[in-house]
Design an enzyme around this catalytic site. Structure first.
Site, short mmCIF file in Angstrom:
data_model
loop_
_atom_site.label_atom_id
_atom_site.label_comp_id
_atom_site.label_asym_id
_atom_site.label_seq_id
_atom_site.Cartn_x
_atom_site.Cartn_y
_atom_site.Cartn_z
N ASP A 165 0.99 -1.21 -0.01
CA ASP A 165 0.09 -0.06 0.05
C ASP A 165 0.95 1.32 0.05
O ASP A 165 2.09 1.26 0.06
CB ASP A 165 -0.92 0.09 1.31
CG ASP A 165 -2.44 0.73 0.83
OD1 ASP A 165 -2.38 1.74 0.21
OD2 ASP A 165 -3.16 0.42 1.63
N TYR A 166 0.38 2.29 0.03
CA TYR A 166 1.22 3.77 -0.18
C TYR A 166 2.06 4.05 0.57
O TYR A 166 1.77 4.15 1.89
CB TYR A 166 -0.01 4.86 -0.34
CG TYR A 166 0.54 6.05 -0.99
CD1 TYR A 166 0.01 6.47 -2.18
CD2 TYR A 166 1.25 6.85 -0.18
CE1 TYR A 166 0.77 7.73 -2.73
CE2 TYR A 166 1.76 7.99 -0.49
CZ TYR A 166 1.42 8.52 -1.98
OH TYR A 166 1.92 9.69 -2.37
#
Length: 741
Positions: A262-263
């Site tokens: 994820d980011y």
């Protein structure tokens, strides 16, 4: 390419070129000249590495995608195309209801068709990969990302996970399909305190029983990517968790696709406290078999030094790069790097009649009728209707995670009503703000979503609107209140401790309700709300969620009786916020509140609220009335390797046809470990004409009874079981049977 050609390509790459394939950057890095310098400096990544990057985040639009791909390939030594990935969760330009609402349809085929439409629209715009489905099991309504999940149940989420992956991916026809990235692996939906990004802590048994199965269902359905979650699992952040990523996901489940963070999750390993610095974080992620680093410089700047120091192996690097190359090959990008991206096709598909029709049908099936005192709904023809509230004429019906949704196409309630009714029968006013000014300030900023206040800025404006609402209430036969959360109050980073309607709205309703002859509350929200205080003050409540592009039409269809509500809750609505997390399939404890032999004081209960939710899992009303009877099982003994059948009669005793969601639950009465009070193990959605009866049959097999035993073996144990079939997790008929091996 065949496997031999892919290996030849891999072996021809330099170390830097290999590392580049494992980096994902956002669109601003691919601007020209000085426009790209700022992002590179901020991230601390070189221009050379940007030129070698393997994938792009959240850049869509056929013209832009084609331009970036062409310019990239012109500079590329090996002509390896970029992957374009994006958050396309429940619609592209045409927006469907949020996943929590779609779950309420109890219709996997419908959800699959919605995702097929989404894939077509997004492919024309240049997308290759969607960061969906999100299949996290969610039991705490405080968590903002409830809206992205299909609910609190492991079995139901698993069914929808399969349907959503199949809808996005299809048979991988270019221009028709997206590679699906299931998220957030794992247990992201169980953060302590319901606070986003927070710690998750649970036993391995509970993880395997309740939280892992939906991800596994997505993997077994063929999802091409898995996204790591932000949270810890067993006090190890998921992105660095070798047991979770390598041993369970890859070795045990056989997943050989791409694992993406994820980011910025790799860099966040430092903040978690398991990595000393970015280099250490990159080592942990690579050794956990994480392939793509989303939006950090950890892999870009640290993998080569780690290789030279022998802290990661060349084999690990090659395995990761080969998985990325295989995905690009699977998508056909080496033959067609644009994969159906087309400005003309994009314009033809976006918000087409077919897409809007399906969005409307999906919304109709997703809305849940929570209350309907004195048969207030459907509204009588000829009634004078006053529509009042901040969502009365509001196009913000898409919810937070419709990143690319075309807001201009959203049909408001006011518009939908005015298509049917003349001014003599319909009037509308805003009434009040969504939030007070202090609450707006607390929402913070969220990139693509604009935080807009409406026009009631002065005390004079507010008083004028209140007076107008009261006059309309006096005039009307029915007052419809369109209320709910602000879009930014749910979704990522939208955790809340107060789950009631905003106080400015409830205070307004208190002033108008005394003048209403009949009242209907429409709710727009991304999570279960606490409705205990308002429930008894209105006649009917319709849970609308964030219903998407055609939400206005769908809601009016139901209110006017052109359609019959069939939605059923997939998350329990708490009686009080202090109950959360609350879910239907917990354990009874040694002192159950209703059946314990101890005095009431010394049982597992609250002093100030019931244990039960206000509205339970599986609950929902319709305009028809169905009776359940004659529950029978073909044999009271189920033997290993065989099956028995449970049948039930469902009769529509009303003059209105409608859909009924018939739900099957099972309880293992005695196990080597404590078992839930009941677990959903099947359902059927059937249409019943007015006065019609149907006999429904459910097959009961040993597989439905399996769990992780005391020895952590996944198997069924001999013993007695209770079977429940009915309308919801709290409204059913009961039978018993025994498993013998």
């Amino acid at each position: 390419m065949n496997d031999t050609q892919l290996l030849e390509l891999l072996n021809s790459l330099s170390v830097e070129e290999k590392i580049g394939q494992l980096i994902q950057l956002s669109g601003e890095f691919f601007n020209t000249g000085a426009m790209a310098v700022g992002p590179m400096q901020k991230l601390g990544i070189s221009e050379e590495m940007v030129q070698l990057t393997g994938s792009v985040l959240n850049v869509l639009g056929a013209d832009r995608v084609i331009q970036i791909q062409q310019e990239y390939l012109e500079r590329s030594r090996h002509k390896i195309p970029l992957l374009f990935m994006a958050d396309i969760v429940y619609g592209y330009k045409t927006v469907f209801p949020i996943p929590l609402a779609l779950g309420g349809s109890w219709d996997p085929d419908l959800v699959k068709r919605c995702n097929q439409i989404t894939a077509k629209e997004a492919c024309a715009a240049g997308a290759h990969v969607t960061f969906a489905p999100m299949v996290d099991v969610v039991r705490d309504a405080r968590w903002g990302r409830c809206m992205e999940s299909t609910g609190e149940d492991t079995y139901l989420n698993s069914v929808f996970a399969k349907a959503m992956v199949e809808g996005f991916q299809g048979d991988f026809t270019p221009g028709e399909s997206l590679a699906s990235c299931v998220k957030h692996y794992a247990a992201y939906g169980a953060p302590e305190g319901g606070r986003d990004y927070n710690t998750v802590d649970m036993s391995e048994r509970r993880l395997r029983e309740e939280y892992l199965p939906p991800y596994r269902a997505a993997v077994e359905a063929g999802c091409e990517l898995v996204m790591t979650s932000f949270n810890t699992v067993d006090e190890i952040p998921a992105t660095a968790n070798s047991w979770l990523m390598d041993e369970v996901l890859r070795q045990e489940w056989g997943f050989d696709g791409v694992l993406i963070t994820d980011y910025a999750a790799i860099a966040e390993l430092v903040a978690h406290g398991v990595a000393e610095d970015d280099k250490d974080a990159a080592r942990l992620a690579m050794n956990a078999s994480v392939d793509i680093d989303m939006k950090t410089s950890c892999y870009a700047n640290q993998l080569r030094p780690l290789l030279e120091e022998g802290r990661i192996s060349p084999q690990k690097l090659d395995e990761a790069v080969l998985r990325v190359l295989k995905l690009k090959n699977r998508l056909g990008l080496f033959e067609d790097p644009f994969r159906g991206a087309s400005v003309v096709r994009e314009q033809e598909l976006n918000n087409s009649t077919e897409s809007k029709d399906l969005s409307r049908q999906a919304a109709i099936q997703s809305l849940v009728l929570l209350q309907n005192a004195n048969e207030t709904l459907p509204l009588s023809k000829g009634s004078k209707i006053a529509l009042i509230g901040p969502y009365a004429d509001n196009q913000d019906l898409n919810g937070l995670w419709a990143v690319y949704g075309d807001k201009s196409q959203v049909v408001t309630l006011k518009t939908a009503f005015e298509e049917l009714l003349s001014p003599e029968h319909f009037q509308c006013t805003q009434g009040c703000e969504l939030l007070d000014s202090d609450s707006y300030e607390g929402l913070g900023d969220f990139g693509f979503f604009t935080k807009e206040q409406t026009s009631l800025n002065s005390d004079e404006d507010k008083a004028k609107e209140l007076n107008q609402a009261i006059e309309l209430a006096k005039w009307a036969d029915v007052v419809i209140f369109a209320m709910g959360e602000h879009t930014l109050q749910s979704g990522e980073a939208g955790s809340r401790t107060d789950l009631s309607l905003p106080s400015i709205q409830t205070a307004f309703m208190e002033q108008v309700l005394p003048w209403a002859k009949k009242s209907v509350l429409l709710l727009f929200n991304g999570r279960p709300l606490v409705l205990t205080d308002i429930q008894g003050k209105v006649d009917a409540i319709l849970e609308c969620w964030f219903p998407g592009t055609e939400g206005g039409h769908a809601i009016v269809d139901l209110l006017m009786g052109h359609a019959n509500p069939s939605g059923r809750l997939t998350m329990s609505f708490p009686y009080a916020v202090g109950q959360v997390p609350i879910y239907y399939n917990g354990f009874s404890t040694g002192r159950p509140s209703k059946t314990s032999t101890h005095s009431v004081r010394f049982t597992s209960r609250y002093l100030d609220a019931p244990n039960e939710p206000l509205y339970p899992f599986g609950y929902g009303l319709s305009y028809h009335t169905a009776e359940y009877s004659n529950l029978e099982i073909s044999n009271s003994v189920l033997r290993s390797g065989e099956s028995i059948e449970a049948t039930i009669k469902v009769h529509n005793r009303s003059a209105v046809g409608g859909d009924e969601v018939v739900q099957l639950y099972i309880r293992d009465k005695v196990g080597s470990v404590v078992r839930p009070v009941k677990e959903l193990r099947g359902f059927q959605k059937v249409h019943l004409q007015a006065g019609e009866s149907k006999i429904l049959t459910f097959a009961i097999t040993e597989d439905l009874l399996k769990f992780h035993t005391k020895e952590m073996r996944f198997e069924a144990e001999e013993g007695d079981f209770e079977l429940y079939i009915g309308k919801s997790s709290e409204d059913y008929l009961t039978a018993v049977f025994r498993l013998e091996k």
